[in-house]
Design a protein around this motif. Sequence first.
Motif, PDB file in Angstrom:
ATOM      1  N   PRO A 166       0.820  -1.221   0.000  1.00  0.00           N
ATOM      2  CA  PRO A 166       0.000   0.000   0.000  1.00  0.00           C
ATOM      3  C   PRO A 166       0.850   1.266   0.000  1.00  0.00           C
ATOM      4  O   PRO A 166       1.901   1.327   0.653  1.00  0.00           O
ATOM      5  CB  PRO A 166      -0.807  -0.131   1.289  1.00  0.00           C
ATOM      6  CG  PRO A 166      -0.862  -1.598   1.559  1.00  0.00           C
ATOM      7  CD  PRO A 166       0.464  -2.135   1.110  1.00  0.00           C
ATOM      8  N   ARG A 198      -4.047   5.159  -4.366  1.00  0.00           N
ATOM      9  CA  ARG A 198      -4.828   3.985  -4.738  1.00  0.00           C
ATOM     10  C   ARG A 198      -5.566   4.267  -6.044  1.00  0.00           C
ATOM     11  O   ARG A 198      -6.149   5.334  -6.228  1.00  0.00           O
ATOM     12  CB  ARG A 198      -5.840   3.640  -3.652  1.00  0.00           C
ATOM     13  CG  ARG A 198      -6.571   2.317  -3.905  1.00  0.00           C
ATOM     14  CD  ARG A 198      -7.595   2.004  -2.822  1.00  0.00           C
ATOM     15  NE  ARG A 198      -8.752   2.872  -2.922  1.00  0.00           N
ATOM     16  CZ  ARG A 198      -9.192   3.656  -1.940  1.00  0.00           C
ATOM     17  NH1 ARG A 198      -8.567   3.678  -0.777  1.00  0.00           N
ATOM     18  NH2 ARG A 198     -10.259   4.414  -2.105  1.00  0.00           N
ATOM     19  N   THR A 202      -8.474   2.705  -8.571  1.00  0.00           N
ATOM     20  CA  THR A 202      -9.554   1.740  -8.760  1.00  0.00           C
ATOM     21  C   THR A 202      -9.889   1.692 -10.246  1.00  0.00           C
ATOM     22  O   THR A 202     -10.327   2.690 -10.825  1.00  0.00           O
ATOM     23  CB  THR A 202     -10.804   2.118  -7.958  1.00  0.00           C
ATOM     24  OG1 THR A 202     -10.453   2.230  -6.571  1.00  0.00           O
ATOM     25  CG2 THR A 202     -11.888   1.075  -8.118  1.00  0.00           C
ATOM     26  N   GLN A 204      -8.459  -2.948  -7.544  1.00  0.00           N
ATOM     27  CA  GLN A 204      -7.750  -1.856  -6.892  1.00  0.00           C
ATOM     28  C   GLN A 204      -6.259  -2.158  -6.885  1.00  0.00           C
ATOM     29  O   GLN A 204      -5.829  -3.257  -6.529  1.00  0.00           O
ATOM     30  CB  GLN A 204      -8.253  -1.661  -5.459  1.00  0.00           C
ATOM     31  CG  GLN A 204      -9.674  -1.126  -5.379  1.00  0.00           C
ATOM     32  CD  GLN A 204     -10.048  -0.649  -4.001  1.00  0.00           C
ATOM     33  OE1 GLN A 204      -9.385  -0.960  -3.016  1.00  0.00           O
ATOM     34  NE2 GLN A 204     -11.116   0.114  -3.912  1.00  0.00           N
ATOM     35  N   TRP A 246      -2.188  -0.220  -6.216  1.00  0.00           N
ATOM     36  CA  TRP A 246      -1.442   0.870  -5.600  1.00  0.00           C
ATOM     37  C   TRP A 246      -0.373   1.339  -6.576  1.00  0.00           C
ATOM     38  O   TRP A 246       0.247   0.517  -7.253  1.00  0.00           O
ATOM     39  CB  TRP A 246      -0.785   0.426  -4.290  1.00  0.00           C
ATOM     40  CG  TRP A 246      -1.741  -0.091  -3.281  1.00  0.00           C
ATOM     41  CD1 TRP A 246      -2.058  -1.394  -3.029  1.00  0.00           C
ATOM     42  CD2 TRP A 246      -2.530   0.691  -2.364  1.00  0.00           C
ATOM     43  NE1 TRP A 246      -2.988  -1.492  -2.021  1.00  0.00           N
ATOM     44  CE2 TRP A 246      -3.294  -0.218  -1.592  1.00  0.00           C
ATOM     45  CE3 TRP A 246      -2.657   2.055  -2.124  1.00  0.00           C
ATOM     46  CZ2 TRP A 246      -4.174   0.196  -0.603  1.00  0.00           C
ATOM     47  CZ3 TRP A 246      -3.535   2.466  -1.140  1.00  0.00           C
ATOM     48  CH2 TRP A 246      -4.283   1.555  -0.394  1.00  0.00           C
ATOM     49  N   SER A 299      -6.003   9.907  -3.581  1.00  0.00           N
ATOM     50  CA  SER A 299      -4.782  10.245  -2.867  1.00  0.00           C
ATOM     51  C   SER A 299      -5.112  11.340  -1.858  1.00  0.00           C
ATOM     52  O   SER A 299      -6.281  11.646  -1.610  1.00  0.00           O
ATOM     53  CB  SER A 299      -3.694  10.701  -3.845  1.00  0.00           C
ATOM     54  OG  SER A 299      -2.453  10.839  -3.198  1.00  0.00           O
TER      55      SER A 299
END
Length: 319
Positions: free
Chosen positions: A194, A198, A200, A206, A208, A230
Amino acid sequence: MLTVPGCPNAPVAHERIQAALSGRAAQVELVEVHDETEAVQLGMTGSPTVLFDDTDPFGQAGAAPSVSCRIYRHADGLVDGAPSTDELRQALAATDSSMPGEGRCCEQDLLDPIGRAGRGRRAPADCGLRAVHQAVLRHFATTGQAPRITELGPVAAGAGRTAEEVLAELAREDFLTLDDDGQIHAAYPFSAAPTAHRVTLADGTQVWSMCAIDALGIPEMLTTDAVISSSDPVTGEAVTVTSRNGRMEWEPASAVVFVGRRSCDGPAAAVCCDTLNFFTSAASAQSWTTQHPDVRGEVASQARAEQIGRQTFGPLLVS
C-alpha cells in the motif's frame, strides 16, 4: 509532421506548431505518407501525426499505424483534428530545455529517474525482458498484486531463461524492484505494498501506484477508466482524479502534482517516488518543499502531470 496528401487538418497543425515555437529556431519537416507501409516505417498513427525528434508526444498505447484521419481529444473533452497550441507548447517544453518557464533548465534532470534518463520504461524485446515485464504488469492490473516468481517461469522459459534471471536483469535496469527474497516489490507504475495513491480500475480491481505520476499513467497504459484516490501530504485533504473516456477530471480543481527528486543515485523508488505527490494547490506543494530541503523539484500543472504519465507509461504494454 506526417500527413496524407491533401489532409485538411495539416495546415491547421502546421500553423499551431509555428505558434507554439514562437519564432524559435527549429526545423519543421512536412512528410507526405501514401500508404500503410510508409505509416509503419515512419510511426504515423493517423493524419496528421506530429513527431518531436522522432517521438510522438500525443501517442496512445496500442494505436496502430494508419493513414486515416487522426482525432485529438483536448483537456476539455472536445475533439479536434490537430493538437492545440498549448498542448504543443507543453510537449515542446518536455523535449527542449531552452523553452521558457520556471524550472525548465533542470526539468530533464528531474525527470531522469522517472524515464530512466531518457531510455524509457518499455523493456527491451530481447532475452525475454519485455515478455516477462508485460506479464508482471498485466498480473498487477488483473489481480492488484504482484505475481510470484513461479507464475513467471513459463514466460521466461520462452526465451530460454529462468524467471529469476530475467527479474534480476529487469531490477538492475530499474524496470522493477525486488525484496530481499527476490519477490517483486514494485513494477512501475504498480506497488505490491500500500502507498498513498490507490487506483480503482473500471472493473473494480484496486491497485497501488508508486507515486502520483505513476497513478496518472495507469489508466493511460491500460486504456481504461479509473479513479485515483490520494491526499495532500500537508493538509491531509483528499485529491481525486477520475479518468473517463480518456479525459481526466481533478478534484479539487486547484490540485497539482509536485515533481521532485533527491540528489542521490539509485532506482526511482529510492530517488523520487515518495516525492511525487498530489497537492490540493500549488501553495500547499510549495509549503511541502520548505519542509524538505533535500528535495529539488517544481510544481507541475494538471496537464503537465498527465502528459508525463502518458508519455512514461502509455507505451509499456505495446508489443
